[in-house]
Design a protein around this motif. Structure first.
Motif, PDB file in Angstrom:
ATOM      1  N   THR A   2       0.985  -1.256  -0.022  1.00  0.00           N
ATOM      2  CA  THR A   2      -0.022  -0.011  -0.156  1.00  0.00           C
ATOM      3  C   THR A   2       0.820   1.129  -0.001  1.00  0.00           C
ATOM      4  O   THR A   2       1.926   1.197   0.353  1.00  0.00           O
ATOM      5  N   ASP A   3       0.258   2.198  -0.389  1.00  0.00           N
ATOM      6  CA  ASP A   3       1.055   3.482  -0.544  1.00  0.00           C
ATOM      7  C   ASP A   3       1.526   4.102   0.812  1.00  0.00           C
ATOM      8  O   ASP A   3       2.484   4.678   0.902  1.00  0.00           O
ATOM      9  N   SER A   4       0.816   3.651   1.903  1.00  0.00           N
ATOM     10  CA  SER A   4       1.308   4.151   3.231  1.00  0.00           C
ATOM     11  C   SER A   4       2.604   3.619   3.730  1.00  0.00           C
ATOM     12  O   SER A   4       3.407   3.961   4.684  1.00  0.00           O
ATOM     13  N   ASN A   5       3.134   2.399   2.751  1.00  0.00           N
ATOM     14  CA  ASN A   5       4.425   1.962   2.963  1.00  0.00           C
ATOM     15  C   ASN A   5       5.509   2.249   1.820  1.00  0.00           C
ATOM     16  O   ASN A   5       6.355   1.574   1.875  1.00  0.00           O
ATOM     17  N   LEU A   6       5.134   3.398   1.252  1.00  0.00           N
ATOM     18  CA  LEU A   6       6.046   3.611   0.090  1.00  0.00           C
ATOM     19  C   LEU A   6       7.218   4.412   0.811  1.00  0.00           C
ATOM     20  O   LEU A   6       7.152   4.885   1.659  1.00  0.00           O
ATOM     21  N   PRO A   7       8.270   4.112   0.098  1.00  0.00           N
ATOM     22  CA  PRO A   7       9.653   4.614   0.469  1.00  0.00           C
ATOM     23  C   PRO A   7       9.351   6.334   0.761  1.00  0.00           C
ATOM     24  O   PRO A   7       8.764   6.992   0.049  1.00  0.00           O
ATOM     25  N   GLN A   8      10.217   6.668   1.671  1.00  0.00           N
ATOM     26  CA  GLN A   8      10.123   8.283   2.009  1.00  0.00           C
ATOM     27  C   GLN A   8      10.433   8.977   0.985  1.00  0.00           C
ATOM     28  O   GLN A   8      11.288   8.935   0.191  1.00  0.00           O
ATOM     29  N   GLY A   9       9.626   9.970   0.783  1.00  0.00           N
ATOM     30  CA  GLY A   9       9.723  10.875  -0.480  1.00  0.00           C
ATOM     31  C   GLY A   9       9.133  10.637  -1.755  1.00  0.00           C
ATOM     32  O   GLY A   9       8.834  11.453  -2.571  1.00  0.00           O
ATOM     33  N   ARG A  10       8.494   9.776  -1.883  1.00  0.00           N
ATOM     34  CA  ARG A  10       7.988   9.034  -3.076  1.00  0.00           C
ATOM     35  C   ARG A  10       6.465   9.428  -2.945  1.00  0.00           C
ATOM     36  O   ARG A  10       6.028   9.718  -1.783  1.00  0.00           O
ATOM     37  N   ASP A  11       5.857   9.976  -4.229  1.00  0.00           N
ATOM     38  CA  ASP A  11       4.616  10.586  -4.083  1.00  0.00           C
ATOM     39  C   ASP A  11       3.628   9.513  -3.726  1.00  0.00           C
ATOM     40  O   ASP A  11       3.727   8.417  -3.990  1.00  0.00           O
ATOM     41  N   SER A  12       2.545   9.893  -3.009  1.00  0.00           N
ATOM     42  CA  SER A  12       1.353   8.990  -2.516  1.00  0.00           C
ATOM     43  C   SER A  12       0.886   8.810  -3.694  1.00  0.00           C
ATOM     44  O   SER A  12       0.800   9.411  -4.864  1.00  0.00           O
ATOM     45  N   LEU A  13      -0.138   7.693  -3.605  1.00  0.00           N
ATOM     46  CA  LEU A  13      -1.211   7.319  -4.657  1.00  0.00           C
ATOM     47  C   LEU A  13      -2.004   8.579  -4.836  1.00  0.00           C
ATOM     48  O   LEU A  13      -2.331   8.756  -6.065  1.00  0.00           O
ATOM     49  N   LEU A  35      -8.459   7.597   2.216  1.00  0.00           N
ATOM     50  CA  LEU A  35      -8.973   6.163   1.753  1.00  0.00           C
ATOM     51  C   LEU A  35      -7.923   5.698   0.836  1.00  0.00           C
ATOM     52  O   LEU A  35      -7.354   4.463   1.236  1.00  0.00           O
ATOM     53  N   LEU A  36      -7.189   6.272   0.305  1.00  0.00           N
ATOM     54  CA  LEU A  36      -6.238   6.075  -0.980  1.00  0.00           C
ATOM     55  C   LEU A  36      -4.892   5.677  -0.512  1.00  0.00           C
ATOM     56  O   LEU A  36      -4.195   4.805  -0.789  1.00  0.00           O
ATOM     57  N   ASP A  37      -4.628   6.613   0.567  1.00  0.00           N
ATOM     58  CA  ASP A  37      -3.224   6.560   1.199  1.00  0.00           C
ATOM     59  C   ASP A  37      -3.086   5.886   2.240  1.00  0.00           C
ATOM     60  O   ASP A  37      -1.840   6.118   3.122  1.00  0.00           O
ATOM     61  N   GLY A  38      -4.022   5.276   2.839  1.00  0.00           N
ATOM     62  CA  GLY A  38      -4.037   4.654   4.274  1.00  0.00           C
ATOM     63  C   GLY A  38      -4.092   3.108   4.069  1.00  0.00           C
ATOM     64  O   GLY A  38      -3.407   2.635   3.189  1.00  0.00           O
ATOM     65  N   GLY A  39      -4.813   2.405   4.714  1.00  0.00           N
ATOM     66  CA  GLY A  39      -4.785   0.952   4.377  1.00  0.00           C
ATOM     67  C   GLY A  39      -5.654   0.581   3.341  1.00  0.00           C
ATOM     68  O   GLY A  39      -6.106   1.277   2.510  1.00  0.00           O
ATOM     69  N   ARG A  67      -4.711  -0.276 -11.390  1.00  0.00           N
ATOM     70  CA  ARG A  67      -3.786   0.697 -10.561  1.00  0.00           C
ATOM     71  C   ARG A  67      -3.967   0.740  -9.194  1.00  0.00           C
ATOM     72  O   ARG A  67      -3.019   0.732  -8.103  1.00  0.00           O
ATOM     73  N   LEU A  68      -5.491   0.835  -8.799  1.00  0.00           N
ATOM     74  CA  LEU A  68      -5.670   0.821  -7.301  1.00  0.00           C
ATOM     75  C   LEU A  68      -5.401  -0.389  -6.810  1.00  0.00           C
ATOM     76  O   LEU A  68      -4.802  -0.579  -5.572  1.00  0.00           O
ATOM     77  N   GLN A  69      -5.570  -1.425  -7.363  1.00  0.00           N
ATOM     78  CA  GLN A  69      -5.229  -2.886  -6.791  1.00  0.00           C
ATOM     79  C   GLN A  69      -3.759  -2.925  -6.652  1.00  0.00           C
ATOM     80  O   GLN A  69      -3.435  -3.531  -5.447  1.00  0.00           O
ATOM     81  N   GLN A  70      -2.936  -2.689  -7.474  1.00  0.00           N
ATOM     82  CA  GLN A  70      -1.551  -2.619  -7.379  1.00  0.00           C
ATOM     83  C   GLN A  70      -1.072  -1.683  -6.125  1.00  0.00           C
ATOM     84  O   GLN A  70      -0.017  -1.967  -5.590  1.00  0.00           O
ATOM     85  N   ALA A  71      -1.816  -0.886  -5.638  1.00  0.00           N
ATOM     86  CA  ALA A  71      -1.467   0.045  -4.698  1.00  0.00           C
ATOM     87  C   ALA A  71      -2.018  -0.435  -3.313  1.00  0.00           C
ATOM     88  O   ALA A  71      -1.858   0.128  -2.218  1.00  0.00           O
ATOM     89  N   GLY A  72      -2.625  -1.578  -3.338  1.00  0.00           N
ATOM     90  CA  GLY A  72      -3.213  -2.404  -2.128  1.00  0.00           C
ATOM     91  C   GLY A  72      -4.406  -2.533  -1.836  1.00  0.00           C
ATOM     92  O   GLY A  72      -4.893  -2.859  -0.909  1.00  0.00           O
ATOM     93  N   HIS A  73      -5.490  -1.859  -2.563  1.00  0.00           N
ATOM     94  CA  HIS A  73      -6.929  -1.659  -2.478  1.00  0.00           C
ATOM     95  C   HIS A  73      -7.514  -3.015  -3.229  1.00  0.00           C
ATOM     96  O   HIS A  73      -6.923  -3.646  -4.090  1.00  0.00           O
ATOM     97  N   ARG A  74      -8.885  -3.212  -2.921  1.00  0.00           N
ATOM     98  CA  ARG A  74      -9.491  -4.264  -3.237  1.00  0.00           C
ATOM     99  C   ARG A  74     -10.642  -3.924  -4.248  1.00  0.00           C
ATOM    100  O   ARG A  74     -11.395  -3.419  -3.949  1.00  0.00           O
ATOM    101  N   PRO A  75     -10.457  -4.458  -5.343  1.00  0.00           N
ATOM    102  CA  PRO A  75     -11.611  -4.080  -6.485  1.00  0.00           C
ATOM    103  C   PRO A  75     -12.871  -5.009  -6.391  1.00  0.00           C
ATOM    104  O   PRO A  75     -12.769  -6.343  -6.366  1.00  0.00           O
ATOM    105  N   LEU A  76     -13.905  -4.371  -6.628  1.00  0.00           N
ATOM    106  CA  LEU A  76     -15.296  -5.014  -6.919  1.00  0.00           C
ATOM    107  C   LEU A  76     -15.354  -4.607  -8.366  1.00  0.00           C
ATOM    108  O   LEU A  76     -15.708  -3.362  -8.599  1.00  0.00           O
TER     109      LEU A  76
END
Length: 427
Positions: A2-13, A35-39, A67-76
């Motif tokens: 998820t984006d919350s775990n991205l390396p420091q300095g990298r843009d959020s989702l 929602l997008l940058d949290g869990g 794109r959203l799933q690759q960032a850790g989110h769950r698609p319906l």
């Protein structure tokens, strides 16, 4: 990850989506960012089966789900077995209602078509859903009591597409579409904990109706956003070519034609398309934009986009065949290495004529439309500008035989460097 775990300095989702221009409207940017940058968040996007295949107008939403799933989110991924039987109102006229059995067949085809774009395993595994599962169970009375009572008619009448149809007329069937889509969001929120919906900007009225309906039912809060309408700089409709709609189904639009659509993208559009559709990083895209600006004639951005999206939609083998065909047709590769279906697709795009017998080369040039007359054909041959299967023809009375046919039936004709056509021998 998820984006919350991205390396420091990298843009959020969220920052990345904003940079790409992928968020047009939202129920609240701060809430969306949370929602997008949290869990991991469960989100949904819907596709109505209005044809046997999705087209590239749908590709923005398909790519966004990936794109959203690759960032850790769950698609319906919702395929509208119910809403597809109604049809979202168009500004021009009432939709033609297709038979339920036809729509059911299209639902299955589109469900299969969506499958390769997301992952169905892991903690944020995607799930395919059909709104007929809950809508089909409701009686008319239940629908009017439980859903309809939460929708003020004055708000429904204020929707732009409805206002545009009031003078010419709109059926209650299409008018009620908004209620069905809003109820989809409520059911997905109730059944799957869905907190986010997105769609094209033309769906904003339907989407916000769902957000408001969930609130009125005492649930939520939920959020939503829309992606921009994809346009062409020349004013023509995105997703259309000279031969018609660009479909994702390879039987309806060949992988070669799909590849060529992106290769032929206008220089004014291609950087925007790359940001919308490519999974390359911001740094890679900025470098590619710079290289393209320095050497526009090389069409580096168009080729990069065409290769990435053809691979995504049709696979690496079909992408390689499309690249090989585009090179071979202009004399930069071997025609013999092209699969017959790829060669035929490429020649169909260029202009494929069907003949019962083979005239001489001058006659072939004329029959194919590469020259207007036999006199012009002979002149082109004499000046060294005529090619058959990438071999220059220098004799004005030259002929071809069955041995020259590719795959026993095709000839590739070329005039000069860039004008080519195809011949298919019948029988």
């Amino acid at each position: 990850m998820t984006d919350s775990n991205l390396p420091q300095g990298r843009d959020s989702l969220t920052d990345d989506l904003l940079w790409r221009g992928l968020i047009q409207d939202s129920t609240g940017l701060d809430e969306l960012r949370e929602l997008l940058d949290g869990g991991s968040t469960t989100f949904y996007v819907g596709f109505d089966p209005t044809a046997p295949s999705l087209h590239i107008g749908n590709l923005m939403q398909v790519v966004m789900a990936r794109r959203l799933q690759q960032a850790g989110h769950r698609p319906l991924l919702l395929v509208g077995g119910a809403t597809g039987q109604i049809g979202d109102p168009k500004e021009s006229a009432e939709r033609t209602l297709n038979p339920p059995e036809v729509i059911a067949g299209w639902v299955e085809r589109i469900r299969e078509q969506l499958s390769p774009f997301v992952t169905y395993s892991g903690e944020n595994a995607a799930q395919l859903v059909n709104n007929l599962d809950w809508t089909g169970e409701m009686s008319v009375v239940e629908f009017l009591r439980d859903v309809g009572k939460h929708f003020p008619v004055n708000k429904m009448l204020a929707r732009e597409v409805v206002k545009a149809r009031l003078e010419t007329g709109i059926s209650y069937t299409e008018f009620s579409y908004q209620l069905l889509q809003a109820n989809d969001y409520f059911e997905l929120h109730r059944r799957h904990g869905c907190l986010l919906q997105y769609g094209g900007s033309d769906q904003w009225g339907n989407i916000t109706a769902g957000v408001d309906y969930i609130r009125r039912r005492g649930a939520g809060p939920v959020e939503a956003f829309t992606t921009p309408l994809v346009t062409k700089a020349d004013g023509t409709k995105f997703g259309k070519s000279e031969t018609g709609t660009i479909w994702l189904d390879p039987q309806m639009t060949s992988p070669y034609a799909f590849y060529q659509f992106w290769v032929n993208a206008d220089d004014r559009d291609v950087s925007r398309y790359l940001r919308y559709f490519s999974f390359r990083s911001r740094e890679e895209l900025e470098e590619l934009e710079k290289a393209t600006a320095e050497r526009p004639q090389a069409r580096l951005a168009q080729r990069a986009l065409a290769e990435e999206l053809t691979t995504l939609v049709h696979g690496e083998r079909e992408m390689a065949q499309a690249v090989a065909a585009s090179q071979a047709l202009f004399g930069r590769g071997s025609l013999d290495e092209l699969a017959p279906e790829t060669l035929r697709a490429a020649l169909t795009e260029a202009g494929l004529v069907h003949l019962d017998e083979l005239p001489d080369v001058a006659g072939l040039l004329k029959e194919s439309g590469l020259v207007p007359s036999m006199k012009e054909a002979r002149r082109v041959i004499a000046e060294g500008g005529a090619y058959v299967n990438n071999t220059r023809i220098s004799e004005v009375d030259a002929t071809v035989s069955a041995d020259d046919l590719l795959h026993g039936r095709y000839l590739v004709l070329r005039r000069g460097k860039r004008s080519f056509a195809g011949v298919e021998l019948r029988g």
